[in-house]
Design an enzyme around this catalytic site. Structure first.
Site: not given
Ligand code: ARG
Length: 458
Positions: A23, A110, A155-156, A277, A283, A285, A290, A317, A322, A325
Protein backbone atom coordinates in the site's frame (compact mmCIF):
# COMPACT_ATOMS: atom_id res chain seq x y z
CA UNK A 1 11.48 -5.84 -0.36
CA UNK A 2 11.60 -4.69 3.23
CA UNK A 3 8.94 -6.49 5.25
CA UNK A 4 8.22 -6.51 8.96
CA UNK A 5 7.15 -10.16 9.13
CA UNK A 6 9.66 -12.53 7.45
CA UNK A 7 10.24 -14.84 10.44
CA UNK A 8 7.73 -17.65 9.88
CA UNK A 9 8.13 -17.77 6.09
CA UNK A 10 10.44 -20.11 4.21
CA UNK A 11 10.30 -18.46 0.83
CA UNK A 12 10.05 -14.99 -0.58
CA UNK A 13 6.71 -13.47 -1.54
CA UNK A 14 5.78 -13.83 -5.18
CA UNK A 15 6.51 -10.57 -6.92
CA UNK A 16 2.94 -10.04 -8.09
CA UNK A 17 1.62 -10.86 -4.63
CA UNK A 18 4.03 -8.38 -3.09
CA UNK A 19 2.81 -5.55 -5.27
CA UNK A 20 -0.86 -6.53 -5.00
CA UNK A 21 -0.54 -6.48 -1.22
CA UNK A 22 1.57 -3.34 -0.88
CA UNK A 23 0.00 0.00 0.00
CA UNK A 24 3.07 2.24 0.02
CA UNK A 25 2.11 3.94 -3.26
CA UNK A 26 -0.91 5.52 -1.58
CA UNK A 27 -0.43 5.32 2.20
CA UNK A 28 2.77 7.40 2.02
CA UNK A 29 0.30 10.27 2.47
CA UNK A 30 0.24 9.20 6.11
CA UNK A 31 3.91 9.94 6.75
CA UNK A 32 3.28 12.88 9.09
CA UNK A 33 0.40 11.18 10.89
CA UNK A 34 2.37 7.95 11.25
CA UNK A 35 5.31 9.75 12.81
CA UNK A 36 3.12 11.90 15.05
CA UNK A 37 1.38 8.76 16.32
CA UNK A 38 4.68 6.93 16.86
CA UNK A 39 6.11 9.83 18.84
CA UNK A 40 3.05 9.90 21.12
CA UNK A 41 3.35 6.12 21.52
CA UNK A 42 7.01 6.15 22.63
CA UNK A 43 6.55 9.18 24.89
CA UNK A 44 3.83 7.17 26.64
CA UNK A 45 5.99 3.99 26.70
CA UNK A 46 8.71 5.93 28.50
CA UNK A 47 6.27 7.45 30.99
CA UNK A 48 5.09 3.90 31.75
CA UNK A 49 8.73 2.73 32.20
CA UNK A 50 8.46 0.39 29.21
CA UNK A 51 11.24 2.32 27.44
CA UNK A 52 14.12 4.23 29.01
CA UNK A 53 14.45 7.96 28.56
CA UNK A 54 17.48 7.60 26.29
CA UNK A 55 15.66 5.05 24.11
CA UNK A 56 12.68 7.39 23.83
CA UNK A 57 14.93 10.35 22.98
CA UNK A 58 16.78 8.37 20.32
CA UNK A 59 13.50 7.21 18.74
CA UNK A 60 11.93 10.68 18.75
CA UNK A 61 15.06 12.17 17.21
CA UNK A 62 15.20 9.41 14.59
CA UNK A 63 11.52 9.84 13.70
CA UNK A 64 11.68 13.61 13.33
CA UNK A 65 14.84 13.18 11.25
CA UNK A 66 13.02 10.82 8.88
CA UNK A 67 10.11 13.24 8.57
CA UNK A 68 12.41 16.21 7.88
CA UNK A 69 14.48 14.30 5.35
CA UNK A 70 11.43 13.16 3.41
CA UNK A 71 10.10 16.71 3.41
CA UNK A 72 13.38 18.23 2.24
CA UNK A 73 13.77 15.58 -0.44
CA UNK A 74 16.94 13.90 0.83
CA UNK A 75 15.06 10.69 1.69
CA UNK A 76 12.77 9.03 -0.86
CA UNK A 77 9.82 6.79 -0.08
CA UNK A 78 10.18 3.89 -2.53
CA UNK A 79 8.17 0.78 -3.24
CA UNK A 80 10.80 -1.50 -1.72
CA UNK A 81 8.74 -1.02 1.46
CA UNK A 82 5.35 -2.64 1.87
CA UNK A 83 3.67 0.34 3.48
CA UNK A 84 4.46 3.64 5.17
CA UNK A 85 4.69 1.94 8.58
CA UNK A 86 7.41 -0.43 7.34
CA UNK A 87 9.22 2.45 5.66
CA UNK A 88 9.38 4.46 8.88
CA UNK A 89 10.38 1.53 11.10
CA UNK A 90 13.06 0.21 8.73
CA UNK A 91 14.57 3.66 8.34
CA UNK A 92 14.47 4.23 12.07
CA UNK A 93 16.39 1.01 12.75
CA UNK A 94 18.90 1.93 10.08
CA UNK A 95 19.42 5.32 11.73
CA UNK A 96 19.50 4.55 15.43
CA UNK A 97 20.09 0.79 15.63
CA UNK A 98 18.61 -1.42 18.34
CA UNK A 99 16.52 1.25 20.10
CA UNK A 100 14.54 1.54 16.85
CA UNK A 101 13.49 -2.09 17.17
CA UNK A 102 11.53 -1.16 20.32
CA UNK A 103 9.23 1.35 18.58
CA UNK A 104 6.54 -1.24 17.85
CA UNK A 105 6.34 -2.48 21.48
CA UNK A 106 2.69 -2.88 22.50
CA UNK A 107 1.42 -1.83 19.09
CA UNK A 108 0.12 -3.45 15.91
CA UNK A 109 -0.12 -2.08 12.41
CA UNK A 110 -3.85 -2.50 12.89
CA UNK A 111 -4.20 0.15 15.58
CA UNK A 112 -1.45 2.11 13.90
CA UNK A 113 -3.24 2.38 10.55
CA UNK A 114 -6.56 3.01 12.33
CA UNK A 115 -4.89 5.95 14.06
CA UNK A 116 -3.21 7.27 10.90
CA UNK A 117 -6.49 7.23 8.98
CA UNK A 118 -8.26 8.98 11.81
CA UNK A 119 -5.64 11.69 12.18
CA UNK A 120 -5.58 12.21 8.42
CA UNK A 121 -9.37 12.34 8.12
CA UNK A 122 -9.59 14.72 11.06
CA UNK A 123 -7.27 17.15 9.26
CA UNK A 124 -9.33 16.87 6.09
CA UNK A 125 -12.57 17.50 7.99
CA UNK A 126 -11.00 20.73 9.28
CA UNK A 127 -9.77 21.70 5.82
CA UNK A 128 -13.23 21.10 4.36
CA UNK A 129 -14.77 23.26 7.07
CA UNK A 130 -12.37 26.10 6.15
CA UNK A 131 -13.25 25.84 2.47
CA UNK A 132 -16.96 25.83 3.27
CA UNK A 133 -16.42 28.93 5.35
CA UNK A 134 -14.84 30.61 2.29
CA UNK A 135 -17.78 29.87 0.02
CA UNK A 136 -20.23 30.97 2.73
CA UNK A 137 -18.40 34.27 3.22
CA UNK A 138 -18.43 34.84 -0.54
CA UNK A 139 -22.13 34.03 -0.80
CA UNK A 140 -23.05 36.32 2.08
CA UNK A 141 -21.37 39.35 0.55
CA UNK A 142 -22.99 38.60 -2.83
CA UNK A 143 -26.34 38.40 -1.05
CA UNK A 144 -25.81 41.82 0.49
CA UNK A 145 -24.99 43.21 -2.94
CA UNK A 146 -28.04 41.72 -4.69
CA UNK A 147 -30.94 42.43 -2.33
CA UNK A 148 -32.72 44.26 -5.15
CA UNK A 149 -31.55 42.28 -8.15
CA UNK A 150 -34.85 40.87 -9.37
CA UNK A 151 -35.07 37.57 -11.20
CA UNK A 152 -37.65 34.87 -11.81
CA UNK A 153 -37.88 32.02 -9.33
CA UNK A 154 -38.62 28.67 -10.98
CA UNK A 155 -40.49 25.47 -10.27
CA UNK A 156 -40.27 22.69 -12.89
CA UNK A 157 -37.81 25.08 -14.60
CA UNK A 158 -40.87 27.19 -15.47
CA UNK A 159 -41.09 30.76 -14.27
CA UNK A 160 -43.08 30.77 -11.03
CA UNK A 161 -42.78 33.90 -8.89
CA UNK A 162 -40.30 36.73 -8.82
CA UNK A 163 -37.48 36.60 -6.30
CA UNK A 164 -34.12 38.31 -5.89
CA UNK A 165 -30.65 37.02 -6.62
CA UNK A 166 -29.89 37.44 -2.91
CA UNK A 167 -32.73 35.06 -2.14
CA UNK A 168 -31.57 32.49 -4.70
CA UNK A 169 -27.98 32.61 -3.43
CA UNK A 170 -29.33 32.43 0.11
CA UNK A 171 -30.75 28.98 -0.63
CA UNK A 172 -27.22 27.75 -1.35
CA UNK A 173 -25.96 29.51 1.76
CA UNK A 174 -28.30 27.33 3.83
CA UNK A 175 -27.08 24.15 2.08
CA UNK A 176 -23.40 24.90 2.63
CA UNK A 177 -24.16 25.95 6.20
CA UNK A 178 -25.61 22.50 6.88
CA UNK A 179 -22.52 20.99 5.22
CA UNK A 180 -20.32 22.97 7.59
CA UNK A 181 -22.33 21.88 10.63
CA UNK A 182 -21.95 18.27 9.46
CA UNK A 183 -18.15 18.72 9.59
CA UNK A 184 -18.32 19.77 13.22
CA UNK A 185 -20.66 16.95 14.02
CA UNK A 186 -18.42 14.30 12.39
CA UNK A 187 -15.37 15.73 14.13
CA UNK A 188 -16.99 15.47 17.53
CA UNK A 189 -18.11 11.87 17.07
CA UNK A 190 -14.85 10.61 15.55
CA UNK A 191 -12.48 12.25 17.98
CA UNK A 192 -11.57 9.18 20.07
CA UNK A 193 -8.15 7.53 19.85
CA UNK A 194 -7.76 3.89 18.69
CA UNK A 195 -4.05 3.68 19.55
CA UNK A 196 -3.41 0.99 22.16
CA UNK A 197 -6.07 -1.36 20.77
CA UNK A 198 -3.21 -3.55 19.50
CA UNK A 199 -3.96 -6.12 16.81
CA UNK A 200 -7.51 -6.55 18.15
CA UNK A 201 -7.40 -7.45 21.86
CA UNK A 202 -5.41 -4.71 23.55
CA UNK A 203 -2.07 -5.61 25.10
CA UNK A 204 -0.50 -6.90 28.30
CA UNK A 205 1.80 -3.88 28.58
CA UNK A 206 0.53 -1.23 31.00
CA UNK A 207 -0.19 1.33 28.25
CA UNK A 208 -1.70 4.65 29.32
CA UNK A 209 -4.24 5.11 26.54
CA UNK A 210 -5.76 8.20 28.12
CA UNK A 211 -2.36 9.84 27.96
CA UNK A 212 -1.66 9.02 24.27
CA UNK A 213 -5.18 10.16 23.40
CA UNK A 214 -4.57 13.53 25.02
CA UNK A 215 -1.13 13.90 23.39
CA UNK A 216 -2.81 13.49 20.01
CA UNK A 217 -5.65 15.93 20.70
CA UNK A 218 -8.38 13.33 21.14
CA UNK A 219 -11.28 13.57 23.57
CA UNK A 220 -10.25 10.20 25.04
CA UNK A 221 -9.48 6.60 24.05
CA UNK A 222 -11.95 4.37 22.18
CA UNK A 223 -13.64 1.83 24.43
CA UNK A 224 -13.54 -1.47 22.55
CA UNK A 225 -10.31 -2.70 20.99
CA UNK A 226 -12.03 -4.84 18.33
CA UNK A 227 -14.15 -1.91 17.18
CA UNK A 228 -11.14 0.43 17.39
CA UNK A 229 -9.19 -1.42 14.69
CA UNK A 230 -12.14 -2.11 12.42
CA UNK A 231 -14.19 1.08 12.63
CA UNK A 232 -14.31 3.21 9.51
CA UNK A 233 -17.76 4.70 10.23
CA UNK A 234 -16.31 8.17 10.59
CA UNK A 235 -14.77 7.91 7.13
CA UNK A 236 -18.07 6.80 5.66
CA UNK A 237 -19.79 9.71 7.41
CA UNK A 238 -17.20 12.05 5.96
CA UNK A 239 -17.62 10.62 2.45
CA UNK A 240 -21.36 11.00 2.87
CA UNK A 241 -20.92 14.63 3.89
CA UNK A 242 -18.55 15.16 0.94
CA UNK A 243 -21.17 13.62 -1.36
CA UNK A 244 -23.76 16.09 -0.08
CA UNK A 245 -21.35 18.98 -0.69
CA UNK A 246 -20.89 17.74 -4.26
CA UNK A 247 -24.63 17.36 -4.70
CA UNK A 248 -25.06 21.01 -3.67
CA UNK A 249 -22.18 22.18 -5.86
CA UNK A 250 -23.56 20.16 -8.75
CA UNK A 251 -27.04 21.68 -8.51
CA UNK A 252 -25.50 25.14 -8.32
CA UNK A 253 -23.28 24.31 -11.32
CA UNK A 254 -26.30 23.17 -13.29
CA UNK A 255 -28.02 26.50 -12.63
CA UNK A 256 -24.94 28.49 -13.58
CA UNK A 257 -24.66 26.50 -16.81
CA UNK A 258 -28.30 27.33 -17.59
CA UNK A 259 -27.90 30.98 -16.59
CA UNK A 260 -24.79 31.20 -18.76
CA UNK A 261 -26.52 29.70 -21.81
CA UNK A 262 -27.17 31.81 -24.91
CA UNK A 263 -30.91 31.67 -24.22
CA UNK A 264 -30.78 32.90 -20.61
CA UNK A 265 -27.75 35.20 -20.54
CA UNK A 266 -28.27 35.89 -16.81
CA UNK A 267 -24.56 35.61 -16.02
CA UNK A 268 -21.22 36.00 -17.63
CA UNK A 269 -18.49 33.73 -16.29
CA UNK A 270 -15.13 35.46 -16.06
CA UNK A 271 -12.65 34.66 -18.85
CA UNK A 272 -10.25 33.25 -16.24
CA UNK A 273 -12.84 30.60 -15.35
CA UNK A 274 -14.00 29.63 -18.86
CA UNK A 275 -12.44 27.87 -21.80
CA UNK A 276 -12.81 28.01 -25.58
CA UNK A 277 -13.38 25.54 -28.38
CA UNK A 278 -10.68 24.26 -30.71
CA UNK A 279 -12.96 24.60 -33.71
CA UNK A 280 -15.71 27.14 -32.91
CA UNK A 281 -14.08 30.51 -32.35
CA UNK A 282 -17.19 32.09 -30.81
CA UNK A 283 -17.35 29.65 -27.87
CA UNK A 284 -16.82 30.46 -24.23
CA UNK A 285 -17.75 27.39 -22.25
CA UNK A 286 -18.65 26.99 -18.56
CA UNK A 287 -16.19 24.11 -18.13
CA UNK A 288 -15.51 24.60 -14.42
CA UNK A 289 -19.19 24.28 -13.59
CA UNK A 290 -19.49 21.27 -15.90
CA UNK A 291 -16.47 19.56 -14.36
CA UNK A 292 -17.75 20.12 -10.84
CA UNK A 293 -21.08 18.61 -11.91
CA UNK A 294 -19.24 15.72 -13.55
CA UNK A 295 -16.88 15.02 -10.68
CA UNK A 296 -19.83 14.53 -8.34
CA UNK A 297 -20.00 10.98 -9.69
CA UNK A 298 -16.58 9.95 -8.47
CA UNK A 299 -17.23 11.27 -4.96
CA UNK A 300 -20.50 9.30 -4.75
CA UNK A 301 -18.45 6.37 -6.09
CA UNK A 302 -16.01 6.59 -3.17
CA UNK A 303 -18.90 6.50 -0.70
CA UNK A 304 -20.51 3.48 -2.39
CA UNK A 305 -17.16 1.71 -2.64
CA UNK A 306 -16.37 1.98 1.05
CA UNK A 307 -19.88 1.09 2.18
CA UNK A 308 -19.63 -2.00 -0.01
CA UNK A 309 -16.12 -2.91 1.13
CA UNK A 310 -17.14 -2.74 4.78
CA UNK A 311 -20.42 -4.60 4.58
CA UNK A 312 -19.15 -8.15 4.80
CA UNK A 313 -16.10 -7.83 7.02
CA UNK A 314 -16.13 -9.97 10.16
CA UNK A 315 -14.46 -8.52 13.24
CA UNK A 316 -11.80 -7.37 13.56
CA UNK A 317 -9.15 -6.15 11.07
CA UNK A 318 -9.16 -7.73 7.58
CA UNK A 319 -7.02 -6.70 4.66
CA UNK A 320 -10.13 -5.57 2.77
CA UNK A 321 -9.85 -2.45 4.87
CA UNK A 322 -6.74 -1.35 3.04
CA UNK A 323 -9.22 -0.47 0.30
CA UNK A 324 -10.48 2.41 2.48
CA UNK A 325 -7.77 4.70 1.14
CA UNK A 326 -7.38 5.39 -2.57
CA UNK A 327 -10.92 6.38 -3.46
CA UNK A 328 -11.39 8.23 -0.18
CA UNK A 329 -8.25 10.28 -0.83
CA UNK A 330 -9.47 10.99 -4.34
CA UNK A 331 -12.82 12.16 -2.98
CA UNK A 332 -11.17 14.43 -0.39
CA UNK A 333 -8.90 16.00 -3.03
CA UNK A 334 -11.74 16.35 -5.53
CA UNK A 335 -14.03 18.15 -3.10
CA UNK A 336 -11.26 20.47 -1.89
CA UNK A 337 -10.44 21.46 -5.50
CA UNK A 338 -14.10 21.83 -6.47
CA UNK A 339 -14.83 24.11 -3.51
CA UNK A 340 -11.80 26.29 -4.25
CA UNK A 341 -12.53 26.62 -7.96
CA UNK A 342 -16.25 27.07 -7.57
CA UNK A 343 -15.75 29.85 -5.01
CA UNK A 344 -13.31 31.57 -7.37
CA UNK A 345 -15.78 31.30 -10.24
CA UNK A 346 -18.57 32.78 -8.09
CA UNK A 347 -16.45 35.70 -6.94
CA UNK A 348 -15.63 36.74 -10.49
CA UNK A 349 -19.00 36.05 -12.14
CA UNK A 350 -20.91 39.03 -13.58
CA UNK A 351 -24.71 39.14 -13.29
CA UNK A 352 -26.73 40.81 -16.05
CA UNK A 353 -29.27 42.52 -13.82
CA UNK A 354 -31.21 44.02 -16.73
CA UNK A 355 -31.70 40.63 -18.40
CA UNK A 356 -32.69 38.99 -15.13
CA UNK A 357 -35.19 41.70 -14.29
CA UNK A 358 -36.73 41.63 -17.78
CA UNK A 359 -37.09 37.89 -17.50
CA UNK A 360 -38.87 38.27 -14.16
CA UNK A 361 -41.35 40.71 -15.79
CA UNK A 362 -42.68 38.21 -18.29
CA UNK A 363 -43.83 34.65 -17.93
CA UNK A 364 -46.74 35.67 -15.65
CA UNK A 365 -44.61 35.54 -12.49
CA UNK A 366 -47.14 37.96 -10.93
CA UNK A 367 -50.18 35.73 -11.53
CA UNK A 368 -50.31 34.61 -7.88
CA UNK A 369 -50.19 38.22 -6.77
CA UNK A 370 -52.99 39.10 -9.17
CA UNK A 371 -55.11 36.35 -7.57
CA UNK A 372 -54.17 37.62 -4.10
CA UNK A 373 -55.30 41.10 -5.21
CA UNK A 374 -58.77 39.72 -5.96
CA UNK A 375 -58.81 37.88 -2.62
CA UNK A 376 -58.13 41.15 -0.83
CA UNK A 377 -61.17 42.56 -2.64
CA UNK A 378 -63.32 39.74 -1.23
CA UNK A 379 -63.13 37.06 -3.96
CA UNK A 380 -62.58 33.52 -2.50
CA UNK A 381 -59.09 32.26 -3.45
CA UNK A 382 -60.29 29.31 -5.55
CA UNK A 383 -62.50 31.64 -7.65
CA UNK A 384 -59.67 34.16 -7.94
CA UNK A 385 -57.38 31.36 -9.17
CA UNK A 386 -59.90 30.56 -11.94
CA UNK A 387 -60.33 34.23 -12.95
CA UNK A 388 -56.57 34.78 -13.25
CA UNK A 389 -56.26 31.53 -15.20
CA UNK A 390 -58.72 32.91 -17.77
CA UNK A 391 -56.88 36.24 -17.72
CA UNK A 392 -53.57 34.52 -18.50
CA UNK A 393 -55.23 32.76 -21.43
CA UNK A 394 -56.47 36.13 -22.74
CA UNK A 395 -52.98 37.60 -22.28
CA UNK A 396 -51.39 34.76 -24.24
CA UNK A 397 -53.84 35.40 -27.10
CA UNK A 398 -52.97 39.10 -27.12
CA UNK A 399 -49.26 38.43 -26.54
CA UNK A 400 -49.27 40.73 -23.51
CA UNK A 401 -48.24 40.42 -19.87
CA UNK A 402 -50.90 40.98 -17.18
CA UNK A 403 -49.71 44.49 -16.41
CA UNK A 404 -49.74 45.38 -20.13
CA UNK A 405 -53.50 44.75 -20.30
CA UNK A 406 -55.46 47.98 -19.92
CA UNK A 407 -58.10 48.29 -17.25
CA UNK A 408 -61.03 47.64 -19.62
CA UNK A 409 -59.40 44.43 -20.83
CA UNK A 410 -58.98 43.37 -17.21
CA UNK A 411 -62.56 44.25 -16.31
CA UNK A 412 -63.82 42.15 -19.22
CA UNK A 413 -62.51 39.17 -17.22
CA UNK A 414 -63.64 40.40 -13.77
CA UNK A 415 -65.37 43.57 -12.66
CA UNK A 416 -63.47 43.47 -9.39
CA UNK A 417 -60.32 44.84 -11.08
CA UNK A 418 -59.56 48.50 -10.32
CA UNK A 419 -56.79 50.92 -11.24
CA UNK A 420 -54.90 50.01 -8.05
CA UNK A 421 -54.19 46.54 -9.53
CA UNK A 422 -51.13 47.78 -11.43
CA UNK A 423 -49.33 48.75 -8.29
CA UNK A 424 -50.40 45.54 -6.53
CA UNK A 425 -48.87 43.33 -9.22
CA UNK A 426 -45.75 45.34 -10.06
CA UNK A 427 -42.50 43.43 -9.87
CA UNK A 428 -41.34 45.49 -6.92
CA UNK A 429 -44.55 44.85 -4.96
CA UNK A 430 -44.48 41.15 -5.76
CA UNK A 431 -41.03 40.82 -4.22
CA UNK A 432 -40.99 43.45 -1.49
CA UNK A 433 -44.34 42.46 0.03
CA UNK A 434 -43.08 38.95 0.62
CA UNK A 435 -41.85 39.45 4.13
CA UNK A 436 -42.44 36.19 5.96
CA UNK A 437 -39.31 34.72 7.54
CA UNK A 438 -37.25 33.18 4.74
CA UNK A 439 -39.02 35.11 1.93
CA UNK A 440 -37.30 37.28 -0.70
CA UNK A 441 -38.57 40.73 0.43
CA UNK A 442 -35.69 43.00 1.32
CA UNK A 443 -36.48 43.25 5.03
CA UNK A 444 -36.89 39.48 5.35
CA UNK A 445 -33.63 38.89 3.49
CA UNK A 446 -31.79 41.40 5.66
CA UNK A 447 -32.95 39.47 8.69
CA UNK A 448 -31.64 36.19 7.23
CA UNK A 449 -28.34 37.84 6.31
CA UNK A 450 -27.96 39.20 9.82
CA UNK A 451 -28.58 35.76 11.37
CA UNK A 452 -26.12 34.16 8.98
CA UNK A 453 -23.51 36.83 9.62
CA UNK A 454 -23.77 35.99 13.34
CA UNK A 455 -23.39 32.31 12.44
CA UNK A 456 -20.18 32.97 10.51
CA UNK A 457 -18.73 35.17 13.22
CA UNK A 458 -19.52 32.77 16.07
N1 ARG B 1 -1.56 -1.40 4.82
C1 ARG B 1 -2.47 -1.85 5.81
C2 ARG B 1 -3.79 -1.13 5.67
O1 ARG B 1 -3.81 -0.14 5.05
C3 ARG B 1 -1.91 -1.61 7.17
C4 ARG B 1 -2.38 -2.58 8.20
C5 ARG B 1 -1.78 -3.88 7.96
N2 ARG B 1 -2.14 -4.81 8.99
C6 ARG B 1 -2.10 -6.12 8.75
N3 ARG B 1 -2.43 -6.90 9.70
N4 ARG B 1 -1.71 -6.61 7.59
O2 ARG B 1 -4.81 -1.53 6.15
Amino acid sequence: MAQLWGGRFTKATDDLVYHFNASISFDQRFLDQDIEGSIAHVVMLEKQHILTESEKDAIVKGLTGIRDDVHNGSLQITDEYEDVHSFVEANLIERIGDAGKKLHTGRSRNDQVALDMKLYTRDRVELTEEKLRDILTTLLSMMEEHLETYMPGFTHLQKAQPITLAHHLGAYFEMFKRDLLRMRDIYKRMNYCPLGAGALAGTTYPLDRVYTASLLGFEGPTLNSMDSVSDRDYLIEFLNALSLIMMHLSRFSEEIIIWNSNEYRFVEIDDAFSTGSSIMPQKKNPDIAELVRGKTGRVYGALMALLTTMKGIPLAYNKDMQEDKEMAFDAMDTVADCLTLFTGMLRTMRFRKDVMEKSAMNGFTNATDAADYLVKKGVPFRDAHGIIGRLVLACIEKNKSIDEMDISELQEISEVFDADVYDAISLKTCVEKRLTIGAPGKKAMQHAIEENRKFLEA
